[in-house]
Design a protein around this motif. Structure first.
Motif, mmCIF file in Angstrom:
data_model
loop_
_atom_site.group_PDB
_atom_site.id
_atom_site.type_symbol
_atom_site.label_atom_id
_atom_site.label_comp_id
_atom_site.label_asym_id
_atom_site.label_seq_id
_atom_site.Cartn_x
_atom_site.Cartn_y
_atom_site.Cartn_z
ATOM 1 N N PRO A 5 -13.749 -19.196 -40.046
ATOM 2 C CA PRO A 5 -14.782 -19.320 -39.014
ATOM 3 C C PRO A 5 -14.133 -19.481 -37.646
ATOM 4 O O PRO A 5 -13.144 -20.203 -37.500
ATOM 5 N N PRO A 6 -14.658 -18.825 -36.611
ATOM 6 C CA PRO A 6 -13.993 -18.808 -35.302
ATOM 7 C C PRO A 6 -14.011 -20.124 -34.536
ATOM 8 O O PRO A 6 -13.143 -20.344 -33.691
ATOM 9 N N ASP A 7 -14.994 -20.998 -34.811
ATOM 10 C CA ASP A 7 -15.097 -22.249 -34.065
ATOM 11 C C ASP A 7 -14.017 -23.219 -34.543
ATOM 12 O O ASP A 7 -14.150 -23.851 -35.588
ATOM 13 N N THR A 8 -12.944 -23.365 -33.748
ATOM 14 C CA THR A 8 -11.819 -24.190 -34.170
ATOM 15 C C THR A 8 -12.154 -25.677 -34.224
ATOM 16 O O THR A 8 -11.409 -26.458 -34.821
ATOM 17 N N ASN A 9 -13.260 -26.085 -33.602
ATOM 18 C CA ASN A 9 -13.665 -27.492 -33.640
ATOM 19 C C ASN A 9 -14.506 -27.834 -34.860
ATOM 20 O O ASN A 9 -14.792 -28.999 -35.109
ATOM 21 N N SER A 10 -14.925 -26.819 -35.598
ATOM 22 C CA SER A 10 -15.793 -27.063 -36.749
ATOM 23 C C SER A 10 -14.988 -27.495 -37.958
ATOM 24 O O SER A 10 -13.812 -27.139 -38.108
ATOM 25 N N TYR A 11 -15.646 -28.274 -38.850
ATOM 26 C CA TYR A 11 -14.967 -28.690 -40.065
ATOM 27 C C TYR A 11 -14.660 -27.476 -40.941
ATOM 28 O O TYR A 11 -13.617 -27.418 -41.598
ATOM 29 N N GLU A 12 -15.549 -26.481 -40.929
ATOM 30 C CA GLU A 12 -15.354 -25.292 -41.753
ATOM 31 C C GLU A 12 -14.054 -24.577 -41.383
ATOM 32 O O GLU A 12 -13.321 -24.101 -42.251
ATOM 33 N N HIS A 13 -13.775 -24.510 -40.074
ATOM 34 C CA HIS A 13 -12.531 -23.867 -39.645
ATOM 35 C C HIS A 13 -11.326 -24.711 -40.069
ATOM 36 O O HIS A 13 -10.338 -24.168 -40.575
ATOM 37 N N ARG A 14 -11.398 -26.022 -39.866
ATOM 38 C CA ARG A 14 -10.274 -26.879 -40.222
ATOM 39 C C ARG A 14 -10.001 -26.822 -41.722
ATOM 40 O O ARG A 14 -8.840 -26.775 -42.150
ATOM 41 N N LYS A 15 -11.056 -26.790 -42.516
ATOM 42 C CA LYS A 15 -10.895 -26.701 -43.964
ATOM 43 C C LYS A 15 -10.289 -25.350 -44.347
ATOM 44 O O LYS A 15 -9.369 -25.287 -45.183
ATOM 45 N N ASP B 115 -0.832 -40.000 -24.185
ATOM 46 C CA ASP B 115 -0.341 -40.157 -25.551
ATOM 47 C C ASP B 115 -0.986 -39.180 -26.528
ATOM 48 O O ASP B 115 -0.694 -39.224 -27.735
ATOM 49 N N PHE B 116 -1.863 -38.301 -26.048
ATOM 50 C CA PHE B 116 -2.321 -37.182 -26.869
ATOM 51 C C PHE B 116 -1.222 -36.119 -26.834
ATOM 52 O O PHE B 116 -1.390 -35.019 -26.299
ATOM 53 N N THR C 282 -11.957 -37.794 -30.307
ATOM 54 C CA THR C 282 -10.631 -37.189 -30.215
ATOM 55 C C THR C 282 -10.727 -35.758 -29.719
ATOM 56 O O THR C 282 -10.037 -35.358 -28.764
ATOM 57 N N ARG C 283 -11.578 -34.970 -30.377
ATOM 58 C CA ARG C 283 -11.671 -33.556 -30.029
ATOM 59 C C ARG C 283 -12.227 -33.350 -28.624
ATOM 60 O O ARG C 283 -11.778 -32.457 -27.898
ATOM 61 N N LYS C 284 -13.192 -34.179 -28.221
ATOM 62 C CA LYS C 284 -13.747 -34.056 -26.870
ATOM 63 C C LYS C 284 -12.718 -34.415 -25.813
ATOM 64 O O LYS C 284 -12.577 -33.713 -24.794
ATOM 65 N N ARG C 285 -11.998 -35.512 -26.031
ATOM 66 C CA ARG C 285 -10.995 -35.926 -25.048
ATOM 67 C C ARG C 285 -9.865 -34.909 -24.954
ATOM 68 O O ARG C 285 -9.359 -34.622 -23.855
ATOM 69 N N MET C 286 -9.474 -34.347 -26.088
ATOM 70 C CA MET C 286 -8.394 -33.373 -26.061
ATOM 71 C C MET C 286 -8.825 -32.072 -25.399
ATOM 72 O O MET C 286 -8.042 -31.431 -24.681
ATOM 73 N N ALA C 287 -10.072 -31.664 -25.625
ATOM 74 C CA ALA C 287 -10.582 -30.452 -24.978
ATOM 75 C C ALA C 287 -10.604 -30.625 -23.461
ATOM 76 O O ALA C 287 -10.202 -29.726 -22.707
ATOM 77 N N ALA C 288 -11.061 -31.796 -23.018
ATOM 78 C CA ALA C 288 -11.091 -32.074 -21.581
ATOM 79 C C ALA C 288 -9.675 -32.141 -21.018
ATOM 80 O O ALA C 288 -9.415 -31.670 -19.891
ATOM 81 N N LEU C 289 -8.750 -32.692 -21.804
ATOM 82 C CA LEU C 289 -7.370 -32.815 -21.350
ATOM 83 C C LEU C 289 -6.706 -31.446 -21.225
ATOM 84 O O LEU C 289 -5.966 -31.188 -20.266
ATOM 85 N N GLU D 10 -8.167 -28.685 -20.541
ATOM 86 C CA GLU D 10 -8.723 -28.014 -19.365
ATOM 87 C C GLU D 10 -8.110 -28.573 -18.086
ATOM 88 O O GLU D 10 -7.814 -27.823 -17.151
ATOM 89 N N ALA D 11 -7.925 -29.889 -18.059
ATOM 90 C CA ALA D 11 -7.371 -30.521 -16.863
ATOM 91 C C ALA D 11 -5.851 -30.376 -16.793
ATOM 92 O O ALA D 11 -5.282 -30.349 -15.695
ATOM 93 N N ARG D 12 -5.197 -30.305 -17.965
ATOM 94 C CA ARG D 12 -3.736 -30.236 -18.022
ATOM 95 C C ARG D 12 -3.300 -29.062 -18.880
ATOM 96 O O ARG D 12 -2.889 -29.227 -20.031
ATOM 97 N N PRO D 13 -3.369 -27.835 -18.347
ATOM 98 C CA PRO D 13 -2.977 -26.670 -19.152
ATOM 99 C C PRO D 13 -1.504 -26.679 -19.540
ATOM 100 O O PRO D 13 -1.085 -25.892 -20.394
ATOM 101 N N ASP D 14 -0.710 -27.572 -18.927
ATOM 102 C CA ASP D 14 0.708 -27.651 -19.237
ATOM 103 C C ASP D 14 0.994 -28.543 -20.444
ATOM 104 O O ASP D 14 2.163 -28.734 -20.808
ATOM 105 N N LEU D 15 -0.060 -29.080 -21.065
ATOM 106 C CA LEU D 15 0.130 -30.051 -22.144
ATOM 107 C C LEU D 15 0.939 -29.469 -23.299
ATOM 108 O O LEU D 15 1.891 -30.095 -23.787
ATOM 109 N N GLU D 16 0.588 -28.271 -23.748
ATOM 110 C CA GLU D 16 1.312 -27.663 -24.860
ATOM 111 C C GLU D 16 2.747 -27.347 -24.465
ATOM 112 O O GLU D 16 3.665 -27.439 -25.300
ATOM 113 N N ASP D 17 2.953 -26.952 -23.200
ATOM 114 C CA ASP D 17 4.314 -26.686 -22.738
ATOM 115 C C ASP D 17 5.146 -27.961 -22.791
ATOM 116 O O ASP D 17 6.333 -27.932 -23.111
#
Length: 379
Positions: free
Chosen positions: A193-203, A119-120, A236-243, A245-252
């Motif tokens: 900022p290059p780190d997409t997981n950081s708040y600075e990048h999201r902001k 469901d992610f 959320t971010r940790k589970r999605m990062a792991a997902l 990696e395990a499921r590269p077809d997710l975005e497809d």
């Protein structure tokens, strides 16, 4: 915080609590949905959030006004920087005529994460909004979706057209053409900022989509930073990062779902009135090669949803970016209210139509797992 209206009578100043805040407060108490102080740290502009269990997922939402329900779905990505707060400037005005519900999407804001990693996804977000509507027993609603939230409500309208009175898509156009070369947005994003997981990048990414310095004031940013730093959001971010990696077809898989929804719309699956609202200076839909935004995405979207539905309207607001409803809330609200009001009073106002539109089969589609982009036969 309580919002007041100050009215001068001669030399006397009378302070009155805005009616929509009184109604919401009473409803919160009667429903037992009021929350503690910590649960309100994510709220802004005097709004008070409610929480409801949606099939095991604690879901935050705003609920104001009375009348026909409008359900507003924000954009952004799971674990990102968009929440129901996006609509804080629209809720009071709309609540004078409608019951307005703005919900934090699954795994966004203060809404919990899904139990199942499957469901992610866009499908998971669609299912969550549908279950939210069913949990609150809203029956038929006016659906509003912004950006990626537009994709969510579009998918929901295709899958469950029986619950949708009108559909409004604002600043939506994922995957549609903006012309040749990169968009203006990419040039701005490259400086973040290059780190997409950081708040600075999201902001930084959020601000790159704004057209005005006042689109996101300090209180909005503070609430967003608070919600983005919650343990739930880190999970959320940790589970999605792991997902990923395990499921590269997710975005497809999300992309196939998006394409199938648009194909269903082009085939005539959406026969409710549809309003497209966009900002003229939206950098997401503006090719860097164009001196002026040509609105290619909006015109393509109009062609798709209007192919077999005559009740489609496109409005473009000038001096507005990706968040026209925050930058021009009164104008945006007026467009939405007029649109709903017109189709409520002219349900059959389609040239040459005897009914609400061409006869089509509706009822959703199934996402094929074999990678085939062709939609399943409508059931």
């Amino acid at each position: 915080m309580v919002i007041h209206r100050r009215v001068r009578h001669g030399r006397r100043r009378v302070t009155r609590t805005a009616p929509w805040t009184i109604a919401a407060g009473l409803g919160c108490l009667l429903a037992g949905a009021c929350s503690g102080a910590d649960d309100q740290k994510g709220s802004i502009d005097g709004l008070v959030a409610r929480f409801v269990d949606v099939e095991g997922v604690q879901t935050r939402y705003y609920d104001y006004g009375q009348g026909e329900p409008i359900v507003m779905v924000h954009g952004g990505g799971m674990g990102g920087a968009s929440t129901a707060n996006n609509f804080s400037r629209n809720i009071p005005g709309l609540a004078t005529r409608f019951r307005v519900l703005a919900v934090d999407r699954l795994a966004q804001g203060m809404t919990g994460n899904p139990k199942d990693d499957e469901d992610f996804s866009t499908q998971g977000a669609v299912k969550h909004v549908y279950l939210f509507i069913q949990t609150l027993k809203l029956d038929k609603v006016h659906l509003v979706g912004h950006s990626s939230g537009g994709g969510v409500v579009l998918g929901l309208a295709v899958e469950h057209p029986e619950i949708v009175k009108t559909l409004t898509l604002t600043a939506y156009g994922a995957g549609l053409s903006t012309g040749e070369g990169p968009r203006k947005f990419e040039a701005i994003l490259a400086k973040c900022p290059p780190d997409t997981n950081s708040y600075e990048h999201r902001k930084c990414r959020l601000l790159a989509l704004a057209h005005s310095e006042t689109t996101f004031p300090p209180d909005y940013e503070a609430a967003d930073e608070y919600m983005g730093g919650l343990p739930k959001s880190e999970e959320t971010r940790k589970r999605m990062a792991a997902l990923r990696e395990a499921r590269p077809d997710l975005e497809d898989r999300n992309e196939r779902y998006r394409k199938q929804a648009l194909e269903q719309a082009r085939a005539g699956a959406l026969q409710m009135p549809i309003l497209l609202l966009a900002g003229k200076q939206d950098t997401l839909g503006w090719s860097a090669a164009d001196p002026h935004s040509m609105q290619r995405r909006q015109m393509e979207l109009f062609s798709i949803v209007g192919a077999k539905n005559q009740r489609v309207t496109l409005r473009i607001i000038n001096e507005a970016g990706h968040f026209p409803y925050r930058e021009h809330p009164e104008q945006w609200n007026a467009a939405l209210m007029h649109f709903i009001g017109f189709w409520n009073s002219h349900p059959l106002s389609v040239p040459g139509a005897e009914g609400s539109g061409p006869e089509v089969k509706t009822g959703g589609f199934m996402l094929k797992e074999d990678g085939n982009d062709a939609p399943e036969k409508l059931r």
